[in-house]
Design a protein around this motif. Sequence first.
Motif, PDB file in Angstrom:
ATOM      1  N   THR A  11       2.595   2.970   6.332  1.00 44.81           N
ATOM      2  CA  THR A  11       3.030   2.661   4.965  1.00 44.81           C
ATOM      3  C   THR A  11       1.808   2.431   4.079  1.00 44.81           C
ATOM      4  OG1 THR A  11       3.084   0.243   5.140  1.00 44.81           O
ATOM      5  CG2 THR A  11       4.977   1.447   6.011  1.00 44.81           C
ATOM      6  N   ASN A  12       2.038   2.348   2.812  1.00 42.85           N
ATOM      7  CA  ASN A  12       0.982   1.990   1.859  1.00 42.85           C
ATOM      8  C   ASN A  12       1.227   0.590   1.292  1.00 42.85           C
ATOM      9  OD1 ASN A  12      -0.461   4.460   1.987  1.00 42.85           O
ATOM     10  ND2 ASN A  12       1.154   5.419   0.746  1.00 42.85           N
ATOM     11  N   ASN A  51      -4.814  -1.741   8.189  1.00 41.87           N
ATOM     12  CA  ASN A  51      -4.995  -0.303   8.007  1.00 41.87           C
ATOM     13  C   ASN A  51      -4.956   0.411   9.355  1.00 41.87           C
ATOM     14  OD1 ASN A  51      -5.563   2.235   7.037  1.00 41.87           O
ATOM     15  ND2 ASN A  51      -7.730   1.848   6.715  1.00 41.87           N
ATOM     16  N   GLU A  55      -8.062  -4.804   6.125  1.00 46.42           N
ATOM     17  CA  GLU A  55      -8.105  -4.692   4.663  1.00 46.42           C
ATOM     18  C   GLU A  55      -8.489  -6.025   4.010  1.00 46.42           C
ATOM     19  OE1 GLU A  55      -4.208  -2.878   3.992  1.00 46.42           O
ATOM     20  OE2 GLU A  55      -5.185  -0.923   3.911  1.00 46.42           O
TER      21      GLU A  55
END
Length: 515
Positions: A260-261, A268, A324
């Motif tokens: 997913t984003n 990540n 991230e």
Amino acid sequence: MKKYFGFLLSGLAIFVQTATAQTPEEALRLAWFTPNGTARNMAVGGVMGSLGGDITANHVNPAGIGLYKTRELVLSPGFLLNNNKFNYRGTDSSTNKSGFALGTSGLILAGNNRSGYSKWTSSAFAISVNQLANYNNQVSFSGQNNFSSFTEKYLEELTRDRADTNAALSNYIFGSSLAFRTFLVDTLSGLGGAVAGYQSLVPISSGVTQSYNARTSGGYNEIALGLAGNMADKLYVGGSFTIPIIKYTRELVYSERDITNDPTNQFNFFEYKETYTSQGAGIGLKLGTIYKPTEFVRIGFAFHSPQLITMTDRIRSSLIADTEGYAGRRSESSDDLNNGRAGTSKYNITTPWRAIGSFSLVFREINDTRLQRGFISADIEYVHYKGARFTVTGENAADAGFRNYYSALNESIIDNYKGNINAKIGGELKFNTVMFRLGAAYYGSPYQDEALKASRIIGTGGLGYRNKGIFIDLSYSHIMNKDAVFAYRLNDKPNTFAEQRGNRGNIMLTLGFKF
């Protein structure tokens, strides 16, 4: 998917300076393999329980070398072609890898008894080497998973041992400590900021793409020193002392990536790399007999004792994680935490015993084998896969934690493996100096869990030429594999695995000289 190979391993913090724990798969690697031998033996499906007259008998039923009355030198080079297909959580993949192999090669010394004072007509001695299993292969698969993560095994380990942050940083330098130091796994805060447990930053519920790639090499080789006697060309008795020599190497790369984003996932990807080697040597014994109730019938029985093998495993591992905004990209390696040394583990393994019953019909069975016209032979082999056992050795033998670990590992083998039957059939037709051969074999599943569809079906064929003390044999065997490959195993939830379906081609050439 059934919970599989789940076994609670207490006291694993004792492995701080050693390699990662052994698994039941290592026992199976030394037990579930398809036959290897000379090209003649391969061409007829591996039937050698009652046939004899081939140096491969030294590794199957040593009584078979009692049929020799001359000396013989044999060399058997081979070539393997692997074609693997995998399905992991609905995603298909395939890999190919080829490499050289070695069939039965060695020397036989035999002769008639001319003294007239012994009931033994002739005797034979053989020294030979055979590659029982070839580990040159590549296993690669990937798929999406919203059910479990590789990182959960780290959570299980830390939670089970009630590890504090100091232990999490330093006591699991080939696994959990790498994950903790890269913030792939982090603490959960309780009252007053105290550590209440551990969490994984991998967003399991939203799913990740998992990739597994392992390149393996090495082999399970066996040296056999055999002796057999022939009583009136009716009864043959023999035994061989075996020396197994194992070398196995695995280069593993495993990764998980967010699919997913979603910025709230704070993950990540991570990539785990491992270099693992396992090598050892041991001893074993094979005993057998062949009886000829009539001129054209042969009945054989052989027993292979468990082999006791002393193993040394070494491991190096590293991990890169990108969490991230949580901690960014970080990396750690066991070399950094262990002064550049590989982790080492020493132990003993006892392989399963096996028994072989066999029946052969030889057309025009007479002393002059040049006038024989062919044969049909069949073997039934039982392998007690669940009989494999690990034991601690050396300076760790007195440590209760190590003993408890290997006891739990052995219980897992008992719970998840079973004994099973392998069946082989083959035959030969001879036209003067040229022979045509065909064979087939079936190897049943060693797993108790019926959800693991595992088997090996083999079709074989080949040609042979014999003239003036020189023989040349060529064979091809086609092995169709079904198996299950686990990227990781968990104790607290059902495990997921890749279904393996593929084939292996084995080309074998044998050159022999009688003298």
